[in-house]
Design an enzyme around this catalytic site. Structure first.
Site, PDB file in Angstrom:
ATOM      1  N   HIS A  93     -28.086 -30.651  57.267  1.00  0.00           N
ATOM      2  CA  HIS A  93     -26.712 -30.455  56.828  1.00  0.00           C
ATOM      3  C   HIS A  93     -25.725 -31.025  57.836  1.00  0.00           C
ATOM      4  O   HIS A  93     -26.102 -31.532  58.898  1.00  0.00           O
ATOM      5  CB  HIS A  93     -26.431 -28.977  56.565  1.00  0.00           C
ATOM      6  CG  HIS A  93     -26.614 -28.072  57.755  1.00  0.00           C
ATOM      7  ND1 HIS A  93     -25.797 -28.083  58.860  1.00  0.00           N
ATOM      8  CD2 HIS A  93     -27.543 -27.102  58.002  1.00  0.00           C
ATOM      9  CE1 HIS A  93     -26.182 -27.173  59.723  1.00  0.00           C
ATOM     10  NE2 HIS A  93     -27.253 -26.560  59.242  1.00  0.00           N
ATOM     11  N   CYS A 124     -32.221 -25.413  61.742  1.00  0.00           N
ATOM     12  CA  CYS A 124     -31.981 -26.564  60.867  1.00  0.00           C
ATOM     13  C   CYS A 124     -31.877 -27.855  61.676  1.00  0.00           C
ATOM     14  O   CYS A 124     -32.006 -27.859  62.891  1.00  0.00           O
ATOM     15  CB  CYS A 124     -30.700 -26.358  60.075  1.00  0.00           C
ATOM     16  SG  CYS A 124     -30.731 -24.922  58.974  1.00  0.00           S
TER      17      CYS A 124
END
Length: 498
Positions: free
Chosen positions: A163, A171
């Protein structure tokens, strides 16, 4: 200009399609006035429908690629880089662009349990259902963790994303400008008919030197297993077919000689008899012999092993570390000290938020509390590299789970996955941001993160910060490809096949 006409034609064709699509959407708005207008607004989501930048289109022309041909993504923690490969007209994948990673979490090694802050490693198919156009982290796609292999081992975790916003807890975080480009490339591959693109996540580029440096790491058996898939791709430049049996990965299996049917694989079952295509098997044997000889030579001459268990949580590409006051590359290899100061004069590939949290060792914090975050330097620059080590664990905040726009679309057309899309919460030190207007339940973003108001669109990382958007030229074309425009939605492109 070589390839220039193709690029201009491809961009020029967008103008005609924009007019047609806008008219179609306007008509649809009249007909559907009594229907769910929020779904229509998602179909025209400006961030998710940003066109592929002209410089990337020109690069495709130069490399004999079509805009909507399949892609494949490789990700390397130690080097803190993401590679986007794209199929050319000869049918092989070629490297289109390499993006430095702004921030990744955890240690070198696979994710094992919920809350360990680990970014996953392995092979993951990214379907349209894993794309999130309404992400609170600008744009995102879910890795789909856990995959079949992870689940068979009882590994747990969710909402592991690639992202924007340069903020990560488990992440891989890019800048908003970078994720906008990567997202657009994935979107176009789906428009071209690719049912899923493969994400390959590695601890490092799996060279003999890196294998020698990490030879004492307890994750080495896992890394040797996924290296087979890495080598298959290096040898063939084709996406390796992934199967599972006996709780392990199997790559590119075919029917065994004299077998009457194709092998059937079950991740928890015994591996069936299978073979590997002869030319691939020969190329793999030659590669493995050469690399083993190089590895033995490196070990014999005393190549130092990487340190373990330093407690640093993740890494950051050196180009980003150079622009963050007191920044460090953490577990990513690359310049420190003078090297970072020299890089700081170059332009960063995208906007670095003032709340960015660079990698820190436990002794750099007080009583395990997150360090105070310094404001980041203004955007400026290119590339990267990365050593390895171990992870600080912390339980992430709970996330909502609901069906995203692409998930709904994928289900309608039969090519999407059922997985939800989401992203991890921001660091504790991040500034609270105002939540956007809630969407209807079916399309509510799964991320619970709050974000400050920011411009809906970001300039491409291939453009200079001050450059105005390029005016599309008038004629032209890359065969079989057409860039997306703001009014043209993923949903509307597939309306004929619903």
């Amino acid at each position: 200009m070589p390839g220039g006409c193709g690029a201009l034609a491809l961009i020029g064709r967008t103008l005609v399609r924009a007019l047609i699509t806008s008219a179609a959407l306007a008509a649809a708005g009249v007909l559907l006035a009594g229907c769910d207008t929020d779904e229509i607004s998602l179909a025209t989501n400006a961030k998710a429908n940003q066109p592929v930048p002209p410089k990337l289109i020109q690069a495709m022309v130069d490399k004999d690629m079509d805009l909507q041909s399949p892609i494949l993504v490789r990700l390397f923690k130690s080097e803190a880089e993401v590679e986007v490969w794209k199929q050319n007209r000869s049918g092989q994948f070629a490297l289109l662009k390499t993006y430095p990673i702004c921030r990744w979490s955890g240690d070198l090694g696979p994710k094992v349990r919920e809350g360990d802050r680990q970014a996953p490693e392995g092979f993951y198919p990214i379907t349209p259902g894993l794309m999130n156009p309404t992400s609170a982290y600008y744009l995102s796609f879910n890795t789909g963790y856990p995959n079949t292999y992870d689940a068979a081992l009882g590994h747990t975790g969710s909402q592991l994303m690639v992202h924007g916003d340069c903020s990560s807890r488990g992440c891989y975080a890019m800048t908003d400008e970078q994720i906008a480009e990567i997202y657009s490339l994935g979107r176009e591959s789906f428009f071209g008919g690719q049912k899923s693109f493969q994400l390959q996540a590695y601890p490092f580029r799996m060279t003999p030197l890196n294998m020698a440096k990490h030879r004492n790491n307890p994750n080495m058996p896992f890394w040797k297993m996924i290296k087979v898939g890495y080598d298959h791709f290096e040898v063939t430049h084709q996406e390796p077919k992934v199967s599972y049996c006996e709780k392990k990965y199997v790559f590119d299996p075919i029917r065994a000689p004299n077998a009457k049917s194709d092998p059937v694989f079950n991740v928890n079952g015994k591996c069936p008899a299978y073979a590997t295509e002869e030319s691939l098997a020969d190329a793999m044997q030659q590669r493995q012999q050469q690399e083993q000889a190089e590895y033995d030579r490196l070990v014999a001459r005393g190549t130092p092993v990487a340190k373990l268990n330093t407690g640093i949580d993740g890494g950051m590409n050196q180009i980003f570390a150079s622009h963050v006051p007191g920044g460090s590359t953490g577990l990513s290899e690359g310049g420190e000290g003078q090297g970072l100061s020299l890089l700081s004069i170059s332009r960063a590939p995208g906007t670095i938020p003032g709340t960015v949290n660079p990698p820190r060792a436990p002794w750099q914090t007080q009583q395990g509390v997150e360090p105070v975050v310094a404001a980041a330097a203004p955007p400026q620059g290119p590339a990267a590299q990365g050593p390895g080590t171990r992870v600080a664990s912390a339980a992430p905040a709970q996330q909502e789970q609901s069906e995203g726009f692409f998930a709904s679309l994928g289900r309608k057309i039969g090519i999407g996955g059922a997985e939800t899309t989401a992203s991890a919460p921001p660091p504790a030190t991040a500034k609270p941001k105002a939540e956007a207007k809630p969407l209807p339940k079916a399309f509510k973003p799964v991320e619970t993160r709050q974000a400050t108001a920011r411009p809906a669109l970001k300039p491409s990382v291939t453009e200079t910060p001050a450059a105005a958007p390029a005016a599309p030229p008038k004629d032209a074309m890359v065969a079989g490809s057409q860039p997306i425009v703001g009014a043209n939605s993923f949903d509307s492109r597939f309306s004929a096949v619903k």
